[in-house]
Design a protein around this motif. Structure first.
Motif, short mmCIF file in Angstrom:
data_model
loop_
_atom_site.label_atom_id
_atom_site.label_comp_id
_atom_site.label_asym_id
_atom_site.label_seq_id
_atom_site.Cartn_x
_atom_site.Cartn_y
_atom_site.Cartn_z
N ARG A 97 1.01 -1.22 0.16
CA ARG A 97 0.17 0.01 0.05
C ARG A 97 0.85 1.33 -0.09
O ARG A 97 1.87 1.50 0.68
N SER A 98 0.40 2.21 -0.66
CA SER A 98 1.33 3.51 -0.74
C SER A 98 0.92 4.21 0.57
O SER A 98 -0.10 4.22 1.35
N ASP A 156 3.60 9.45 -1.79
CA ASP A 156 4.25 8.61 -2.41
C ASP A 156 4.37 8.86 -3.75
O ASP A 156 3.39 9.23 -4.54
N LEU A 160 8.23 4.89 -4.10
CA LEU A 160 7.69 3.63 -3.74
C LEU A 160 8.64 2.45 -4.08
O LEU A 160 8.89 1.56 -3.41
N LEU A 171 0.81 9.61 -5.20
CA LEU A 171 -0.50 8.71 -4.95
C LEU A 171 -0.60 9.17 -3.47
O LEU A 171 0.04 9.54 -2.74
N VAL A 194 -0.52 -1.27 -4.78
CA VAL A 194 0.47 -1.41 -5.86
C VAL A 194 1.05 -2.83 -5.98
O VAL A 194 1.66 -3.29 -4.99
#
Length: 70
Positions: free
Chosen positions: A5-6, A10, A15, A45, A51
């Motif tokens: 998860r961001s 980010d 990331l 983000l 992701v």
């Protein structure tokens, strides 16, 4: 493939560097192909975006520097 998860703020490069310790063009291209929906969020983000990370071997090997005295 691993999903993360961001964190708020980010970018894709940040990331990738945080999770894989690399953010070269080839890795970023694979990430975009795996996650085409990320383009909807823009360059930064929001928190909580899932992701899928690409599977990569290890850090790329740095090329041997060229010396003028070789």
């Amino acid at each position: 493939m691993r999903r993360v998860r961001s964190i708020a703020g980010d970018s894709v490069n940040l990331l990738l560097y945080r999770e894989l310790e690399r953010c070269d063009d080839a890795t970023e291209e694979v990430l975009w192909r795996l996650n085409p929906e990320l383009a909807e969020w823009g360059s930064i983000l929001p928190a909580g975006v899932w992701v899928v990370l690409p599977e990569v071997d290890s850090k790329p090997v740095a090329p041997t520097p060229v010396s003028a005295w070789d």
